[in-house]
Scaffold this motif. Structure first.
Motif: not given
Length: 831
Positions: A125-128, A87-96, A110-117
């Motif tokens: 998906i790029r995840t740090m 939904m947001q194309s990105e999430v930040h500081e998710i504890a896993l 975890v910080n993740s970014v969803l790149e779209r075409a």
């Protein structure tokens, strides 16, 4: 240099070497993951591989990012992480938590970014990934600290509530109940028990438990080897962490722990006194609580536990002082109430009965009094089942011989304390009490019983002296009353009665007298001297003697009272005495009377109603304020007239006017008009006064001529026949029955009564024989009735019946419920 002359910043920031972007990616301070939209790993840096221990080939193209998470995190990834990223194309500081190759776990952020075409479809998906091990440890420490603080705060709140409960608990039992409930909310204990010290019995008493079925929960000596007793002696907290430790030091506790499944037990002494001075600490009890798992208590918990022991000990000390004060007050109130209750009774037997009724069941489940009075003594007991009589007799003998109490002890088969009842150096008897087992050895209870026995002994001695002095007083009173009232005179009958005040030991001033002034003139008098005691009795005797001396055939009532007025000038104690004096001319049937301040006589003539004689009234003897002239009044009397003289105790009551008393007396005396003279005055006093009356009662009743009908009820005792013969002879003489008829009737009546006693009742001493005699025309009729069981008609035959038939003209037998013999004898020489 720059054109402006300053340093060239661009020149200074240029590094002497160029960073390799690939190396920066691979060895960055965080992990990098590139995944397809379904989570498949397509690229991963060396930092992530180093943290997790995976090989690059194991992950790239083979594993999804979610597969590297713990089960819980996988669920979170599905329900939160992936939807948010979409939904947001990105999430930040998710504890896993990431599962490493060796199975260990690494906490990460975890910080993740969803790149779209270009069309908006997900492409990559790029995840740090940041290693949060130290942060998680820090957070855990913070959480633990917070939890500890919350637990400590909760314990403090629980302790504050416990302290409030202890402050509100006034009695030892209520304090114990509050303390035994404390470990569960404060320390999550499974069960708790409390033992309190009993210094008098040198025991630890089990008083309360949340689960008494799980342990060895009973009383124990303070010198016992059991764990609770050991902690009570040492006065310090002891924690038994496990079964092995219990088995090493306290075998009894180990057995209890094995039986109940407890793993850790805390033994806390409940103390009072300064905590810093161990020698000044007093142990008032022990609180034992346990856990179903092995528990290592923190220093903070141990401090709170010790504080609980101190607070509970102080509350117990205060409650014991309160209980002791309350018990002393209750005992003092009981002693005072018992003393008052005993004072309400004046007789020895009634006081002993009241004593045992007060003691049992109020303070004992059984009580008994044995008084050493007379040859057999007196016994009174009350309460539950009595103790063994032989053992009790032995203990009574021991206490009596030693003149000191013999107290019951623990294990005593009798269970009774016996206290001698002493007064003025003599043993009057004993008081035996069976107290509750837990109070037998208490010094305060023993002192209370001794005090009770001392008071009871004095009360019983006072009752004994009361009865002795009362008997002496009544003997003196009766000796001062007229003992030679004329009798067996056919012209009149005099019946007297005296009843002393029910609650007074002193001699009263009421008196009566009757005597012949001349052969044909009878004097009757009733008087009342002011006051009580020996002086009043002495005055009464002097007045009686003075009246006899002043009564002459010529003086009359008025002149006699004037002589008594002069007598009062020499005998001051006779002043204000009241007297009613009357003279009866037996030949002329005339009454002359005078009243000196006394209640009016009551006269009942054969015809008409009873009336009070209200004439010839004047003031009491020696009354200076009254008219000193004395008057008298004459009244003609018909045969069978009855005259009643009495004192004020017969009619005066505090709760009614005196006019009402006169009405009741008139009505009652009129109702008894036809009753036999014998017992008339006693019956009148019983009806109007009863047996317990504060004032003396004195009555004299005079009847002119003999009774119209003689009625007597005799007990089945041959000795009663002599009394009957005397009354019957006087009655026959009064009706001028000739001597032959008189002798025949006396003999026949005596034989008939003797037969009724011998055959009707035989050995029954409670049988009653009713005898009546009447005059019918020219005959005397005698009726003898019994309610006994004769064996048969032949039993009445014999010499007695033959003698009766020879003496009497007619003899009839009626056998129904008993036997009635009716006999007639003609007067004169007819028979």
């Amino acid at each position: 240099m720059s054109e402006s002359g300053g340093p060239d910043v661009t020149q200074e920031l240029r590094l002497p070497w160029d960073d390799d972007p690939e190396d920066l990616y691979e060895h960055a301070p965080c992990g990098y993951l590139t995944t397809l939209p379904d989570g498949t790993v397509v690229r991963v840096n060396e930092t992530f591989l180093t943290w997790t221990g995976y090989e690059r080939a194991e992950l790239v193209g083979h594993r999804r990012f979610r597969d590297l998470l713990t089960p819980g995190c996988q669920i979170y990834h599905e329900t939160h992480y992936a939807p948010l990223l979409t939904m947001q194309s990105e999430v930040h500081e998710i504890a896993l938590d990431v599962v490493c190759a060796d199975g260990s776990r690494v906490p990460v952020l975890v910080n993740s970014v969803l790149e779209r075409a270009a069309g908006g479809a997900p492409r990559v998906i790029r995840t740090m990934v940041f290693n949060a091990t130290e942060r998680r440890s820090y957070e855990n420490e913070l959480l633990l600290a917070r939890n500890n603080a919350e637990a400590s705060d909760k314990r403090v709140q629980v302790l504050q509530q416990i302290v409030a409960d202890l402050a509100a608990a006034p009695t030892e039992a209520e304090v114990a109940e509050a303390v035994v409930r404390a470990p569960q909310p404060a320390f999550q204990a499974t069960s708790a028990s409390i033992y309190l010290t009993d210094a008098d019995r040198d025991e630890l008493v089990a008083v309360a438990s949340t689960d008494p079925t799980t342990g060895n929960w009973d009383d124990m000596p303070r010198g016992s080897a059991r764990a609770v007793a050991e902690v009570a002696r040492r006065g310090d907290l002891h924690v038994v962490h496990n079964l092995a430790e219990a088995a090493e030091h306290f075998p009894d506790l180990a057995a209890t722990m094995t039986r109940s499944g407890r793993k850790t037990v805390v033994l806390l002494p409940l103390t009072t006194g300064p905590a810093e001075d161990q020698a000044g600490v007093t142990v008032l009890g022990v609180l034992a609580f346990s856990f179903t798992e092995e528990r290592r208590l923190s220093d903070g918990e141990l401090r709170v536990i010790r504080l609980l022991g101190q607070q509970a000990g102080q509350a117990l000390d205060r409650a014991r002082l309160y209980d002791d004060l309350r018990r002393r007050e209750e005992r003092a109130e009981f002693l005072a109430a018992t003393t008052r209750a005993l004072d309400e009774e004046h007789r020895l037997l009634q006081r002993s009965r009241r004593l045992v009724e007060r003691v049992a069941p109020s303070i004992a489940d059984w009580a008994g009094v044995r008084l050493h009075v007379g040859s057999a003594g007196l016994r009174e007991d009350a309460g539950g089942p009595p103790p063994d009589p032989d053992l009790l007799a032995d203990r009574i003998a021991e206490a009596t011989a030693a003149v000191k109490p013999v107290f019951a002890t623990d294990g005593d088969p009798l269970g009774c304390t016996v206290l001698p009842l002493t007064a003025r150096g003599r043993v009057l008897g004993t008081l035996a009490v069976r107290m509750a087992a837990d109070r037998r050895g208490v010094d305060a209870e023993r002192a209370f019983l001794v005090d009770l026995a001392d008071r009871a002994g004095l009360a019983l001695e006072n009752a004994r002296l009361y009865e002795q002095e009362r008997a002496i007083a009544q003997s003196l009173q009766r000796s001062l009353l007229a003992a030679d009232v004329p009798g067996n005179d056919p012209r009149f009958t005099v019946e007297t009665y005296y009843q002393a005040g029910g609650q007074d030991l002193e001699v009263g001033g009421d008196w009566f007298d009757a005597f012949l002034i001349t052969p044909s003139k009878l004097a009757v008098v009733v008087g009342d001297v002011v006051g009580r005691g020996l002086e009043a009795a002495s005055t009464m005797g002097q007045l009686r003697s003075a009246i006899r001396a002043l009564a002459t055939g010529e003086n009359g009532p008025a002149r006699l009272l004037e002589g008594l007025d002069r007598f009062c000038q020499r005998v001051e104690s006779a002043r204000m005495a009241t007297v009613v004096y009357a003279e009866v001319d037996l030949e002329a049937n005339e009454l002359v009377y005078a009243c000196a301040g006394h209640l009016p006589p009551l006269l009942h003539q054969p015809a008409g109603a009873a009336e009070f004689l209200m004439h010839a009234r004047s003031g009491p003897l020696g009354s200076r304020a009254a008219d000193l002239r004395r008057t008298e009044h004459r009244v003609s009397l018909g045969p069978g007239s009855r005259l009643l003289l009495y004192t004020d105790g017969l009619i005066e009551r505090r709760d009614r006017p005196i006019d009402r008393g006169f009405e009741v007396l008139n009505r009652t005396f009129s109702r008894l008009r036809g009753a036999p003279m014998k017992g008339l005055t006693a019956g009148l006093a019983d009806t109007l006064v009863g047996r317990e009356h504060a004032d003396d009662v004195c009555l004299l009743c005079l009847t002119l001529g003999a009774e119209e009908r003689l009625e007597r009820s005799l007990g089945a005792d041959p000795l009663q026949i002599t009394l009957l013969r005397s009354d019957l002879r006087a009655w026959l003489l009064g009706h001028q029955v000739d001597q032959n008829c008189l002798n025949a009737v006396l003999l026949a009546c005596s034989e008939a009564v003797a037969n009724a006693i011998e055959h009707g009742y035989r050995n029954d001493p409670f049988g009653v024989v009713d005898v009546s005699a009447t005059l019918t025309g020219d005959a005397v009729e005698i009726r003898v009735a019994d309610r006994g069981s004769w064996r048969g008609p032949g039993e009445s035959r014999g010499r007695g019946l033959t003698l009766i038939e020879e003496c009497m003209d007619e003899v009839l037998f009626d056998r129904g419920e008993g036997t009635t013999v009716t006999m007639r004898r003609h007067r004169g020489d007819a028979a």
